[in-house]
Write an enzyme that holds these catalytic residues in place. Structure first.
Site, PDB file in Angstrom:
ATOM      1  N   GLU A  16       0.796  -1.235   0.000  1.00 55.47           N
ATOM      2  CA  GLU A  16       0.000   0.000   0.000  1.00 55.47           C
ATOM      3  C   GLU A  16       0.828   1.285   0.000  1.00 55.47           C
ATOM      4  O   GLU A  16       0.429   2.297   0.565  1.00 55.47           O
ATOM      5  CB  GLU A  16      -0.961   0.022   1.186  1.00 55.47           C
TER       6      GLU A  16
ATOM      7  N   GLU B 264      -6.729  -7.750  -0.579  1.00 53.85           N
ATOM      8  CA  GLU B 264      -7.304  -7.510   0.755  1.00 53.85           C
ATOM      9  C   GLU B 264      -8.716  -6.983   0.612  1.00 53.85           C
ATOM     10  O   GLU B 264      -8.977  -6.111  -0.229  1.00 53.85           O
ATOM     11  CB  GLU B 264      -6.488  -6.471   1.550  1.00 53.85           C
TER      12      GLU B 264
HETATM   13  C1  GAL Z   1      -4.836  -2.676   4.927  1.00 53.14           C
HETATM   14  C2  GAL Z   1      -3.407  -3.076   5.258  1.00 53.14           C
HETATM   15  C3  GAL Z   1      -3.353  -4.257   6.203  1.00 53.14           C
HETATM   16  C4  GAL Z   1      -4.292  -4.057   7.339  1.00 53.14           C
HETATM   17  C5  GAL Z   1      -5.661  -3.880   6.780  1.00 53.14           C
HETATM   18  C6  GAL Z   1      -6.717  -3.805   7.838  1.00 53.14           C
HETATM   19  O1  GAL Z   1      -4.888  -1.391   4.453  1.00 53.14           O
HETATM   20  O2  GAL Z   1      -2.740  -3.403   4.088  1.00 53.14           O
HETATM   21  O3  GAL Z   1      -2.066  -4.443   6.686  1.00 53.14           O
HETATM   22  O4  GAL Z   1      -3.915  -2.950   8.075  1.00 53.14           O
HETATM   23  O5  GAL Z   1      -5.692  -2.692   6.012  1.00 53.14           O
HETATM   24  O6  GAL Z   1      -7.953  -3.953   7.228  1.00 53.14           O
END
Ligand code: GAL
Length: 763
Positions: A415, A476
């Protein structure tokens, strides 16, 4: 592999003596160096000096955490200090004249190594292996002292630090250490790369990394064997002229004919054994495990061995309660088993760093695909920081290039924003080292620059955007947008699973989506500026102890009923746990059956078919049952029957009494190695009289232990949501460990674990 053998393999995976195992003279000797360490806590001036008085230090084994912590609500500053470890050892005299290295599989986060008072340097990085050559400073006839200072503070000069990160790194020598004794010229690394796997001309291109060969004054020979256990399948030899020894030698194993492919159901492994010999015989031998598979992301999705496969995965953080990353092989391997067998994933992302080699070995052994990435989280530091990140790319790939389970290298800081020059370098390095795998780089912005092969995108929105990039994998979703605890109300618990299901349903709707990796498998400890008030991100479909929450039922239900027939209610059975009364409402049941019958208090209430209309693209859509407006008197048991064809395939009952009925103690393993390292999880669980969950069961469980074992965890353990876990770690002795748990209302339960005698370490 049989389940028991699978986990047993774990315990011996650390130190391999390939030559001895094959009954040949060992030129290389690798001694595990995980016992007999002395730990002094916070480092003081002079602690690395050989004659420093370490008698008051604590004797510990590796993996080791610099401080054991509660499972939640602690401050990360508690582990952020520089600690001192010391190891005294004597070398086998008969090996005198060889070169000596110490190999660290991973220490958090910067490690300064001193041998017999000579400081060798600092290695920066918490997730990648490193070695120091000890040769010029070792003493072959007496005591040697290795002093290791481990800086576990969040050093802004080392990835992932410099900004904020949503996880904890913990501290200490948390992965294994070994002592490697090799001849002057030795094999440094081997990349055995299967090529054209799907064609009859398949071959293995073997790249052998040599150390010291440039100085060779006599001709050398490399022999490369493809083996299936004891069976030699193919052999190739290559001469290396005197003085001409480059660092890398390429040897091809061609004409190897038919082999079994590595795939998810039959993860078939072979071995490649490389021997280096000179005029006096074998100098060194090095063996790696490989699998033959073709893994490609295409514009029409992912293909494994030419067959389309929709990827269904979860992200994994490597941290455990109490000890962070410092869990031994068996526990690391267990996580892979949980992901594959309990959560029925076909892919895991090692968010956000290279993880334990034991975990990756297990992924190879059981057929679980892996997306592995370099350390980092949103922040990109200045040039020296970027140089370390680039070095991490090389270290990750060189460590893990032989794992057939790994299908994608993540070469972008998770990210982070675009950085053309930096990511041009990371991609170029990954492709140069390994042209057999594609690159990915996890981003949060659809408009970001695409230097990678696969567009790996964290899309937390729903519906997901249509990818405008070819080769798309959602890496994710859900996560912080719907953090859910086991004790939450029923609307939330049901919705948690449904959110994962909706995203996977959309991902199933088009081959343009290769699939998705939900956030995340397990809850994890984090910093105070993330997560819930106890510094846990409750983003897992399973909790921090790896115990499934109802949302895990969605993942579990996606397997073929031939593997397991599944019924998992996506809710808790109670009358008043939502806004309103009269039952949980319209709620999902996760199942791979063809139809369900739901009984209330013994009376048939509903016959259900899966909701294939709303969830048309799931292999096994959820069932919905309307449990609203229920008669409160009598309020009774809920029974769910699952049918496949005409056959009753499974039935589950959940009590309507609202009473905690039983205490269970569930060890993952009943045998451990008596090395003071091996460990197994012990789940504490309160259930109803049918074994169903008791979401609000609390109270203290007091544990007592006898025999050669210790409890890693809180004792007494205060149950939350009716469950919890500690780990039972062996001591350096054999015998029987017996653990008794006492609950004020539910009485006591005992289990025994056998601890096997194991040999002492060789140095
Ligand atoms: C994302 C991140 C993850 C975690 C997640 C929580 O943005 O890449 O490491 O923090 O959010 O939902």
């Amino acid at each position: 592999m049989h389940r028991r053998d699978f986990l047993k393999a774990a315990a011996v995976a650390v130190a391999v003596l390939p030559a001895e195992a094959a009954g040949e003279p060992a030129q290389r000797r690798v001694f595990s160096m995980n016992r007999n360490w002395l730990f002094g806590g916070k480092a003081v001036a002079g602690a690395a000096s050989p004659d420093f008085n370490d008698r008051h230090f604590q004797r510990v084994t590796i993996p080791h955490t610099n401080v054991v912590l509660p499972w939640h609500s602690f401050d990360d500053k508690d582990y952020q200090f520089v600690s001192i470890y010391r190891r005294h050892f004597r070398l086998p005299r008969e090996l005198q004249g060889r070169r000596v290295f110490v190999d660290f599989a991973g220490a958090m986060t910067a490690t300064t190594v001193t041998i017999n008072g000579k400081r060798l340097g600092e290695y920066r990085g918490g997730y990648t292996p490193f070695s120091f050559e000890l040769t010029p400073s070792v003493n072959w006839s007496g005591n040697n002292v290795l002093a290791v200072e481990v800086d576990s503070t969040e050093r802004a000069d080392i990835p992932p630090f410099g900004g904020n990160i949503d996880y904890l790194t913990f501290g200490g020598l948390y992965r294994e250490v070994s002592l490697r004794i090799v001849p002057e010229i030795f094999i440094d690394n081997v990349f055995a790369k299967p090529v054209d796997v799907m064609s009859p001309d398949r071959k293995v291109d073997v790249q052998v990394g040599l150390n010291g060969a440039a100085g060779a004054n006599a001709p050398l020979t490399l022999t490369v064997e493809l083996r299936d256990g004891d069976r030699l399948l193919k052999l190739a030899t290559q001469e290396i002229g005197a003085g001409g020894g480059a660092d890398f030698q390429d040897v091809a194993l061609t004409g190897i004919g038919n082999v079994d492919l590595w795939d998810l159901d039959h993860p078939r492994m072979y071995q490649v054994v490389v021997k280096l010999s000179g005029s006096k015989g074998t100098l060194d031998e090095y063996s790696v495990r490989i699998g033959f598979r073709e893994a490609t992301f295409t514009p029409e999705g992912f293909r494994l061995n030419g067959k389309h496969l929709k990827l269904r995965g979860l992200n994994r953080h490597q941290t455990f309660p109490y000890v962070g990353g410092a869990m031994p092989a068996r526990v690391q391997r267990r996580d892979a088993l949980i992901l594959k067998k309990e959560l029925k994933c076909n892919l895991v992302r090692t968010s956000h760093y290279p993880q334990s080699p034991h975990f990756l070995d297990a992924c190879d052994d059981i057929g679980l695909l892996v997306f592995e990435e370099i350390p980092g989280w949103q922040h990109i530091g200045e040039n020296p920081w970027q140089d370390i990140a680039l070095r991490n790319v090389g270290e990750m790939i060189r460590r893990d290039w032989n794992h057939p389970s790994i299908i994608l290298w993540g070469v972008r800081i998770n990210e982070s924003r675009d950085n053309h020059d930096f990511y041009t370098r990371t991609n170029e390095l990954a492709r140069r080292l390994d042209d057999s795998r594609q690159t990915g780089g996890v981003r949060y912005n659809y408009a970001s620059e695409m230097l990678e092969d696969v567009f790996t995108m964290n899309d937390f929105g729903f519906p997901l955007q249509q990818p405008n990039q070819l080769r798309y994998l959602n890496t994710e979703f859900v996560g912080h947008t719907y953090s859910t605890k086991r004790t939450d109300n029923v609307e939330r618990i049901a919705e948690h699973g449904l959110r994962h299901a909706r995203v996977h349903n959309q991902l199933g709707s088009s081959d343009r989506y290769a699939g998705g990796i939900g956030w995340c498998a397990f809850d994890y400890n984090t910093h105070g500026n993330f997560g819930s008030g106890d510094r846990i991100c409750y983003h897992g479909v399973s909790d921090i102890f790896r115990i499934p929450k109802p949302a895990a039922g969605f993942y579990r239900s996606q397997c073929d009923p031939g593997e397991e027939v599944v019924i998992e209610p996506g809710f808790n059975w109670a009358s008043g746990d939502r806004s309103g009364a009269g039952g949980p409402g319209r709620v999902p049941i996760w199942s791979n059956c063809e139809r369900l019958k739901v009984y209330l208090d013994g009376k048939l209430r509903s016959e259900l078919r899966p909701d294939a209309k709303t969830f048309a693209h799931l292999v096994h859509p959820p069932f919905f049952v309307d449990l609203s407006g229920l008669p409160l008197n009598p309020w009774g048991d809920l029974k769910i029957e699952g049918y496949i064809g005409e056959k009753l395939a499974i039935a589950k009952t959940y009590s309507g009494r609202g009473v905690d009925a039983q205490l269970h103690l569930e060890p993952d393993d009943t045998e451990l190695d008596g090395d003071g390292i091996d460990a197994t999880r012990l789940i504490l669980r309160v259930t109803d009289e049918y074994g169903g969950p008791r979401q609000f069961a609390s109270g203290a469980v007091a544990l007592s232990i006898e025999g050669p074992g210790e409890i890693v965890g809180e004792n007494p353990f205060g149950l939350v949501g009716g469950v919890g876990a500690v780990w039972i770690k062996s001591k350096e002795a054999a015998g029987t460990v017996s653990v008794t748990a006492r609950h004020a209302v539910l009485g006591s339960k005992s289990v025994t674990i056998r601890v096997r005698q194991v040999a002492a370490e060789g140095v």
